[in-house]
Design a protein around this motif. Structure first.
Motif, PDB file in Angstrom:
ATOM      1  N   ALA A   1       0.846  -1.205   0.000  1.00 51.35           N
ATOM      2  CA  ALA A   1       0.000   0.000   0.000  1.00 51.35           C
ATOM      3  C   ALA A   1       0.875   1.247   0.000  1.00 51.35           C
ATOM      4  O   ALA A   1       1.949   1.260   0.620  1.00 51.35           O
ATOM      5  CB  ALA A   1      -0.899  -0.001   1.235  1.00 51.35           C
ATOM      6  N   SER A   2       0.419   2.260  -0.722  1.00 46.67           N
ATOM      7  CA  SER A   2       1.140   3.536  -0.672  1.00 46.67           C
ATOM      8  C   SER A   2       0.207   4.692  -0.986  1.00 46.67           C
ATOM      9  O   SER A   2      -0.842   4.520  -1.618  1.00 46.67           O
ATOM     10  CB  SER A   2       2.331   3.544  -1.646  1.00 46.67           C
ATOM     11  N   VAL A   3       0.605   5.864  -0.512  1.00 49.33           N
ATOM     12  CA  VAL A   3      -0.133   7.094  -0.777  1.00 49.33           C
ATOM     13  C   VAL A   3       0.747   7.976  -1.643  1.00 49.33           C
ATOM     14  O   VAL A   3       1.977   7.974  -1.486  1.00 49.33           O
ATOM     15  CB  VAL A   3      -0.453   7.825   0.560  1.00 49.33           C
ATOM     16  N   CYS A   4       0.138   8.686  -2.580  1.00 52.32           N
ATOM     17  CA  CYS A   4       0.926   9.559  -3.456  1.00 52.32           C
ATOM     18  C   CYS A   4       0.299  10.945  -3.500  1.00 52.32           C
ATOM     19  O   CYS A   4      -0.930  11.076  -3.620  1.00 52.32           O
ATOM     20  CB  CYS A   4       0.958   8.959  -4.862  1.00 52.32           C
ATOM     21  N   ALA A   5       1.135  11.968  -3.388  1.00 49.91           N
ATOM     22  CA  ALA A   5       0.677  13.353  -3.558  1.00 49.91           C
ATOM     23  C   ALA A   5       0.884  13.709  -5.032  1.00 49.91           C
ATOM     24  O   ALA A   5       2.024  13.773  -5.493  1.00 49.91           O
ATOM     25  CB  ALA A   5       1.493  14.276  -2.671  1.00 49.91           C
ATOM     26  N   ILE A   6      -0.226  13.894  -5.753  1.00 48.85           N
ATOM     27  CA  ILE A   6      -0.131  14.220  -7.181  1.00 48.85           C
ATOM     28  C   ILE A   6      -0.535  15.690  -7.350  1.00 48.85           C
ATOM     29  O   ILE A   6      -1.710  16.040  -7.260  1.00 48.85           O
ATOM     30  CB  ILE A   6      -1.022  13.306  -8.040  1.00 48.85           C
ATOM     31  N   ASP A   7       0.463  16.512  -7.536  1.00 49.72           N
ATOM     32  CA  ASP A   7       0.239  17.958  -7.592  1.00 49.72           C
ATOM     33  C   ASP A   7       0.228  18.417  -9.043  1.00 49.72           C
ATOM     34  O   ASP A   7       1.257  18.402  -9.714  1.00 49.72           O
ATOM     35  CB  ASP A   7       1.366  18.658  -6.805  1.00 49.72           C
ATOM     36  N   ARG A   8      -0.922  18.747  -9.518  1.00 51.08           N
ATOM     37  CA  ARG A   8      -1.116  19.225 -10.890  1.00 51.08           C
ATOM     38  C   ARG A   8      -0.461  18.277 -11.903  1.00 51.08           C
ATOM     39  O   ARG A   8       0.290  18.687 -12.779  1.00 51.08           O
ATOM     40  CB  ARG A   8      -0.579  20.644 -11.028  1.00 51.08           C
ATOM     41  N   GLY A   9      -0.741  16.990 -11.725  1.00 53.30           N
ATOM     42  CA  GLY A   9      -0.306  15.992 -12.693  1.00 53.30           C
ATOM     43  C   GLY A   9       1.003  15.315 -12.381  1.00 53.30           C
ATOM     44  O   GLY A   9       1.401  14.388 -13.087  1.00 53.30           O
ATOM     45  N   ARG A  10       1.683  15.737 -11.332  1.00 59.85           N
ATOM     46  CA  ARG A  10       3.026  15.234 -11.064  1.00 59.85           C
ATOM     47  C   ARG A  10       3.117  14.619  -9.671  1.00 59.85           C
ATOM     48  O   ARG A  10       2.595  15.200  -8.716  1.00 59.85           O
ATOM     49  CB  ARG A  10       3.934  16.472 -11.118  1.00 59.85           C
ATOM     50  N   SER A  11       3.802  13.470  -9.571  1.00 59.75           N
ATOM     51  CA  SER A  11       4.035  12.905  -8.234  1.00 59.75           C
ATOM     52  C   SER A  11       5.064  13.772  -7.528  1.00 59.75           C
ATOM     53  O   SER A  11       6.211  13.874  -7.967  1.00 59.75           O
ATOM     54  CB  SER A  11       4.563  11.466  -8.357  1.00 59.75           C
ATOM     55  N   VAL A  12       4.649  14.396  -6.421  1.00 57.23           N
ATOM     56  CA  VAL A  12       5.588  15.252  -5.688  1.00 57.23           C
ATOM     57  C   VAL A  12       6.015  14.626  -4.359  1.00 57.23           C
ATOM     58  O   VAL A  12       6.921  15.130  -3.700  1.00 57.23           O
ATOM     59  CB  VAL A  12       5.030  16.678  -5.449  1.00 57.23           C
TER      60      VAL A  12
END
Ligand SMILES: Nc1ncnc2c1ncn2[C@@H]1O[C@H](COP(=O)(O)OP(=O)(O)O)[C@@H](O)[C@H]1O
Ligand SMILES: CC(=O)OP(=O)(O)O
Ligand SMILES: [Mg+2]
Length: 421
Positions: free
Chosen positions: A223-234
């Motif tokens: 399992a993982s969480v991803c911050a996708i800021d305006r189309g990009r994994s940040v």
């Protein structure tokens, strides 16, 4: 079919405004319309996870798989490939244009999907130490598939690729320079899933990726969480290995770096034993005492099993913390999305995780939450007063593998064509 600039474009697909991004065709319009008279293309996509082996055959011009199936154990062996081959045959597919393999870790050099050649195989093998539950299994799958389908081209598609552009402040560990010089840094995983969440959320909200700050929660055995800021994994919760971050089926997730040294000294454990315990005997399995399967743990918790209840609370709390942290990292959050087998199938899991995030303006609609079925691909689950969208999204890792494989294949075909001319 319209192929342009090496990536798939089709006027009938959603998100065509977002050039350069994965485009998921809408099921109701994609089939046949996208082929524009060209011959069907059939790509077998193989996704070996830590608990299950998923596969599917896709025509990349269509959103609907020809077949898609899950083998409910992680073994990638001759028997598993007998099963895959038999299902491919019974689906009526007589030839494959290519086979795409999900490879969890691309290491420092493989930053995008690529044909499997000796060099790529070597890099996947080199990265095995960083993904011991995944890369060796993926390599085994590539080798068996090569025997079963001789003459078919094989493409490796990497979980880590989506995070390759992660900013340094998120990818860097504060460790000695000599460690960083030998490649100690954060990579991130589940990129195929987070990438497809981006497309699905953008499509469902009818807003381009460039306008969205999404926290994508992929919850399966890993399992993982991803911050996708305006189309990009940040940022993303897994790091150099798939051990960091969330509490998983059998993996610990985040841990004080002082713990391995302490248990080595007090319990006399070797490094190999510590690593094995953190990968295979920790997480929900260790906390619940009833195994790693969330279905079983949820059922025991309902019956009053105290350790199962505690395991679920620790599991949910860790995800909730990451959602808050990533909202802060992006300066806000427009959508929280759940995907992965558990994230899609368990309304109580979504409810537990989101409980307490009302301060973000996030409110779940209980009825919509309970009603979601992965058959509906993507649904919005937020209450009308919520200023943050909440979505459940059916994971489409196999589809992304097929899409990326087609992109690599077509890139090679057009290069050959240019040489001929
Ligand atoms: N209906 C369900 N509700 C909650 N959890 C589920 C459900 N079905 C499967 N799971 C969980 O999902 C896990 C498998 O997830 P999956 O994403 O396929 O694994 P992998 O990490 O191998 O990709 C199972 O081990 C189980 O814990
Ligand atoms: C990287 C990882 O944990 O993958 P999976 O969830 O498929 O095991
Ligand atoms: Mg998986």
């Amino acid at each position: 079919m319209n192929w342009a600039g090496g990536s798939m474009r089709c006027s009938h697909c959603v998100l065509s405004c977002c050039t350069g991004w994965l485009i998921l065709p809408r099921p109701e319009v994609a089939t046949s319309m996208c082929t524009d008279g060209d011959q069907d293309m059939h790509i077998l996509a193989i996704n070996a996870g830590s608990a299950t082996l998923k596969f599917g055959v896709f025509d990349p011009a269509s959103a609907m798989p020809v077949i898609e199936s899950t083998i409910d154990h992680p073994a990638v062996d001759a028997a598993a490939f007998d099963e895959i081959k038999q299902q491919v045959r019974s689906s009526g597919v007589t030839s494959l244009n290519a086979i795409g393999h999900r490879v969890a870790h691309g290491g420092p050099f493989l930053r995008e999907a690529a044909f499997v050649d000796a060099k790529v195989e070597h890099e996947i093998d080199q990265a095995a130490a960083l993904a011991p539950q995944h890369n060796p299994v993926a390599l085994a799958g590539i080798r068996i598939a090569r025997e079963r389908w001789p003459g078919v081209r094989h493409v490796a598609v990497f979980d880590t690729a989506f995070h390759a552009g992660m900013p340094e402040h998120a990818s860097c560990y504060a460790v000695p320079q000599s460690w960083r010089a030998v490649g100690v840094r954060r990579f991130g995983f589940h990129g195929l899933s987070h990438q497809s969440v981006l497309a699905a959320v953008s499509s469902a909200l009818m807003r381009p990726p460039s306008e969205l700050r999404i926290v994508s929660c992929h919850i399966g055995n890993g399992a993982s969480v991803c911050a996708i800021d305006r189309g990009r994994s940040v940022d993303t919760s897994m790091g150099m290995t798939a051990l960091e971050g969330l509490v998983m089926g059998t993996r610990s997730g985040d841990l004080d770096p002082g713990v391995p040294g302490y248990v080595a000294r007090t319990l006399g454990l070797s490094l190999v034993q510590i690593e094995a315990a953190l990968y295979s005997d920790s997480g929900l399995k260790a906390l619940s005492g009833v195994g790693s399967d969330l279905r079983e743990i949820e059922s025991r918790a309902r019956d009053g099993h105290a350790a199962a209840q505690m395991a679920l609370q620790v599991h949910a709390y860790r995800v909730r913390k990451y959602i808050g942290a990533y909202a802060a990292a992006m300066g806000g959050c427009d959508a929280v999305a759940f995907t992965g087998v558990a994230g899609e199938n368990s309304p109580t899991l979504r409810c537990r995780i989101l409980d307490g995030l009302e301060f973000l303006g996030l409110h779940l609609d209980e009825e919509r939450n309970r009603a979601f079925s992965p058959a509906s691909e993507v649904s919005q689950l937020q209450a009308s007063r919520s200023s943050v969208a909440v979505l459940a999204v059916r994971a489409r890792e196999q589809w992304v593998i097929a899409h990326e494989t087609a992109r690599v294949l077509n890139g090679a075909l057009s290069a050959e064509h240019e040489i001929d001319e």
